[in-house]
Design a protein around this motif. Structure first.
Motif, PDB file in Angstrom:
ATOM      1  N   SER A  15      11.719   7.840 -16.212  1.00 33.02           N
ATOM      2  CA  SER A  15      11.453   7.553 -17.627  1.00 33.02           C
ATOM      3  C   SER A  15      10.540   6.355 -17.841  1.00 33.02           C
ATOM      4  O   SER A  15       9.740   6.349 -18.772  1.00 33.02           O
ATOM      5  N   SER A  16      10.612   5.337 -16.995  1.00 26.84           N
ATOM      6  CA  SER A  16       9.986   4.062 -17.380  1.00 26.84           C
ATOM      7  C   SER A  16       9.139   3.374 -16.315  1.00 26.84           C
ATOM      8  O   SER A  16       8.635   2.289 -16.566  1.00 26.84           O
ATOM      9  N   PHE A  17       9.002   3.978 -15.125  1.00 27.34           N
ATOM     10  CA  PHE A  17       8.155   3.312 -14.118  1.00 27.34           C
ATOM     11  C   PHE A  17       6.695   3.709 -14.351  1.00 27.34           C
ATOM     12  O   PHE A  17       6.405   4.882 -14.603  1.00 27.34           O
ATOM     13  N   PRO A  18       5.785   2.748 -14.206  1.00 29.52           N
ATOM     14  CA  PRO A  18       4.369   3.131 -14.230  1.00 29.52           C
ATOM     15  C   PRO A  18       4.039   3.937 -12.975  1.00 29.52           C
ATOM     16  O   PRO A  18       4.793   3.912 -11.992  1.00 29.52           O
ATOM     17  N   LEU A  19       2.911   4.611 -12.999  1.00 27.81           N
ATOM     18  CA  LEU A  19       2.569   5.536 -11.916  1.00 27.81           C
ATOM     19  C   LEU A  19       2.565   4.869 -10.536  1.00 27.81           C
ATOM     20  O   LEU A  19       2.995   5.472  -9.546  1.00 27.81           O
ATOM     21  N   CYS A  20       2.104   3.614 -10.454  1.00 30.07           N
ATOM     22  CA  CYS A  20       2.055   2.934  -9.145  1.00 30.07           C
ATOM     23  C   CYS A  20       3.447   2.846  -8.535  1.00 30.07           C
ATOM     24  O   CYS A  20       3.623   3.036  -7.324  1.00 30.07           O
ATOM     25  N   GLN A 131      -3.637  -6.777 -12.011  1.00 32.06           N
ATOM     26  CA  GLN A 131      -4.870  -7.282 -11.409  1.00 32.06           C
ATOM     27  C   GLN A 131      -4.739  -7.394  -9.889  1.00 32.06           C
ATOM     28  O   GLN A 131      -5.626  -6.995  -9.144  1.00 32.06           O
ATOM     29  N   LYS A 132      -3.607  -7.937  -9.461  1.00 37.83           N
ATOM     30  CA  LYS A 132      -3.364  -8.104  -8.023  1.00 37.83           C
ATOM     31  C   LYS A 132      -3.260  -6.731  -7.329  1.00 37.83           C
ATOM     32  O   LYS A 132      -3.805  -6.537  -6.251  1.00 37.83           O
ATOM     33  N   ILE A 133      -2.578  -5.811  -7.974  1.00 43.36           N
ATOM     34  CA  ILE A 133      -2.378  -4.490  -7.371  1.00 43.36           C
ATOM     35  C   ILE A 133      -3.699  -3.718  -7.315  1.00 43.36           C
ATOM     36  O   ILE A 133      -4.025  -3.089  -6.310  1.00 43.36           O
ATOM     37  N   ILE A 134      -4.461  -3.810  -8.406  1.00 41.56           N
ATOM     38  CA  ILE A 134      -5.741  -3.092  -8.461  1.00 41.56           C
ATOM     39  C   ILE A 134      -6.697  -3.623  -7.397  1.00 41.56           C
ATOM     40  O   ILE A 134      -7.455  -2.877  -6.790  1.00 41.56           O
ATOM     41  N   SER A 135      -6.649  -4.935  -7.146  1.00 39.23           N
ATOM     42  CA  SER A 135      -7.608  -5.499  -6.170  1.00 39.23           C
ATOM     43  C   SER A 135      -7.097  -5.419  -4.732  1.00 39.23           C
ATOM     44  O   SER A 135      -7.749  -5.898  -3.815  1.00 39.23           O
ATOM     45  N   SER A 136      -5.929  -4.813  -4.516  1.00 39.10           N
ATOM     46  CA  SER A 136      -5.435  -4.674  -3.144  1.00 39.10           C
ATOM     47  C   SER A 136      -6.230  -3.568  -2.432  1.00 39.10           C
ATOM     48  O   SER A 136      -6.909  -2.766  -3.079  1.00 39.10           O
ATOM     49  N   THR A 137      -6.133  -3.552  -1.104  1.00 41.37           N
ATOM     50  CA  THR A 137      -6.910  -2.564  -0.341  1.00 41.37           C
ATOM     51  C   THR A 137      -5.982  -1.789   0.608  1.00 41.37           C
ATOM     52  O   THR A 137      -5.863  -2.140   1.776  1.00 41.37           O
ATOM     53  N   ASP A 142      -0.723   3.761   3.841  1.00 41.34           N
ATOM     54  CA  ASP A 142      -0.163   2.876   2.804  1.00 41.34           C
ATOM     55  C   ASP A 142      -0.019   3.641   1.494  1.00 41.34           C
ATOM     56  O   ASP A 142      -0.845   4.523   1.200  1.00 41.34           O
ATOM     57  N   HIS A 143       0.984   3.272   0.722  1.00 38.40           N
ATOM     58  CA  HIS A 143       1.152   3.926  -0.580  1.00 38.40           C
ATOM     59  C   HIS A 143       1.136   2.932  -1.725  1.00 38.40           C
ATOM     60  O   HIS A 143       1.395   3.286  -2.860  1.00 38.40           O
ATOM     61  N   HIS A 144       0.870   1.658  -1.409  1.00 39.04           N
ATOM     62  CA  HIS A 144       0.792   0.686  -2.509  1.00 39.04           C
ATOM     63  C   HIS A 144      -0.597   0.768  -3.159  1.00 39.04           C
ATOM     64  O   HIS A 144      -1.407   1.608  -2.783  1.00 39.04           O
ATOM     65  N   GLY A 145      -0.837  -0.104  -4.124  1.00 38.84           N
ATOM     66  CA  GLY A 145      -2.098  -0.078  -4.863  1.00 38.84           C
ATOM     67  C   GLY A 145      -1.895   0.568  -6.218  1.00 38.84           C
ATOM     68  O   GLY A 145      -0.772   0.889  -6.612  1.00 38.84           O
ATOM     69  N   CYS A 146      -3.007   0.713  -6.956  1.00 36.25           N
ATOM     70  CA  CYS A 146      -2.974   1.310  -8.302  1.00 36.25           C
ATOM     71  C   CYS A 146      -3.547   2.727  -8.213  1.00 36.25           C
ATOM     72  O   CYS A 146      -4.715   2.897  -7.863  1.00 36.25           O
ATOM     73  N   PRO A 147      -2.768   3.744  -8.538  1.00 30.62           N
ATOM     74  CA  PRO A 147      -3.254   5.129  -8.434  1.00 30.62           C
ATOM     75  C   PRO A 147      -4.550   5.383  -9.208  1.00 30.62           C
ATOM     76  O   PRO A 147      -5.370   6.208  -8.780  1.00 30.62           O
ATOM     77  N   TYR A 148      -4.724   4.684 -10.342  1.00 31.58           N
ATOM     78  CA  TYR A 148      -5.941   4.910 -11.137  1.00 31.58           C
ATOM     79  C   TYR A 148      -7.175   4.433 -10.365  1.00 31.58           C
ATOM     80  O   TYR A 148      -8.262   4.954 -10.531  1.00 31.58           O
ATOM     81  N   ARG A 149      -6.979   3.460  -9.505  1.00 29.55           N
ATOM     82  CA  ARG A 149      -8.089   2.954  -8.684  1.00 29.55           C
ATOM     83  C   ARG A 149      -8.124   3.626  -7.313  1.00 29.55           C
ATOM     84  O   ARG A 149      -9.197   3.898  -6.780  1.00 29.55           O
ATOM     85  N   HIS A 150      -6.972   3.890  -6.726  1.00 32.54           N
ATOM     86  CA  HIS A 150      -6.945   4.249  -5.308  1.00 32.54           C
ATOM     87  C   HIS A 150      -6.684   5.731  -5.010  1.00 32.54           C
ATOM     88  O   HIS A 150      -6.866   6.153  -3.881  1.00 32.54           O
ATOM     89  N   PHE A 151      -6.248   6.511  -5.986  1.00 30.31           N
ATOM     90  CA  PHE A 151      -6.025   7.943  -5.735  1.00 30.31           C
ATOM     91  C   PHE A 151      -7.359   8.694  -5.796  1.00 30.31           C
ATOM     92  O   PHE A 151      -8.271   8.288  -6.510  1.00 30.31           O
TER      93      PHE A 151
END
Ligand code: SF4
Length: 217
Positions: A15-20, A131-137, A142-151
């Motif tokens: 219900s409430s977690f963001p996609l990442c 910001q920190k998650i989006i700029s991760s590599t 690995d499954h971390h990061g921001c899906p909008y940037r990394h998927f």
């Protein structure tokens, strides 16, 4: 302040977690394992900060509400509300299916206690911002990061549909992604999933969670 227990996590993830965080949670359930970056990103998102715990125990409700009424973005500190003992249970239930309970206790429990400030420098770490998650590599596996940037586009479209975003909404989100406006893409997803506007925009996964809970409760 809220406190959650292990049994709440499934429902809250839906219900409430963001996609990442949904993605990390699903991968953890699937593989019974996450690499270090994923454990940090999800673990810090889920935790209850010790200071919040103390405030909850020792401060009168009226004082607490006064503190909360001020504009400080508390979600950046407090986490979703999983206490250390519950966090150990949560991670152990998954990891022990893959590596066994003994290896979990030896190799992984330390870093969870570390995140809660109970080991090493005793820093009570706070959850990561967008910001920190989006700029991760994230690397391979690995499954971390921001899906909008990394998927990939295909995976992101499939993940959005699974969250219940309709095809028009998916196109709007993809438009933001193509222009590298990842947090706006996440904001549009929030609005589509909740059927409610999010005027401040999403800038922290715990803000997504807290705004979602405000709407749903
Ligand atoms: Fe998570 Fe932020 Fe990316 Fe949304 S924009 S998926 S909250 S990192």
């Amino acid at each position: 302040f809220s406190e959650i227990s292990v049994k709440d996590i499934n429902e809250l993830a839906k219900s409430s977690f963001p996609l990442c965080m949904r993605h990390l949670f699903e991968k953890l359930r699937e593989d019974h394992h996450l690499k270090h970056g994923g454990r940090m990103q999800l673990g810090l998102f889920l935790k209850m900060h010790a200071a919040i715990n103390l405030l909850d125990i020792f401060v009168l409700d009226t004082v607490r509400d006064w503190i909360l009424g001020h504009q400080f973005p508390w979600y950046t500190v407090w986490g979703v509300g999983l206490k250390l003992d519950d966090a150990l249970l949560f991670w152990k239930a998954e990891f022990s299916q893959k590596v066994g309970a003994e290896r979990f206790d030896k190799e992984y429990a330390y870093s969870i206690r570390h995140n809660y400030g109970r080991e090493g420098k005793r820093t009570d770490y706070t959850p990561y911002s967008c910001q920190k998650i989006i700029s991760s590599t994230p690397g391979v596996g690995d499954h971390h990061g921001c899906p909008y940037r990394h998927f990939s586009e295909e995976n992101l479209r499939a993940a959005l549909s699974k969250m219940g975003v309709n095809s028009r909404g998916v196109e709007d989100v993809m438009d933001k992604v193509q222009n590298r406006h990842y947090q706006l893409a996440c904001t549009l997803t929030f609005e589509a999933v909740h059927g409610s506007s999010c005027d401040s925009g999403i800038n922290h996964p715990n803000q997504y969670f807290s705004d979602s809970q405000k709407i749903l409760q």
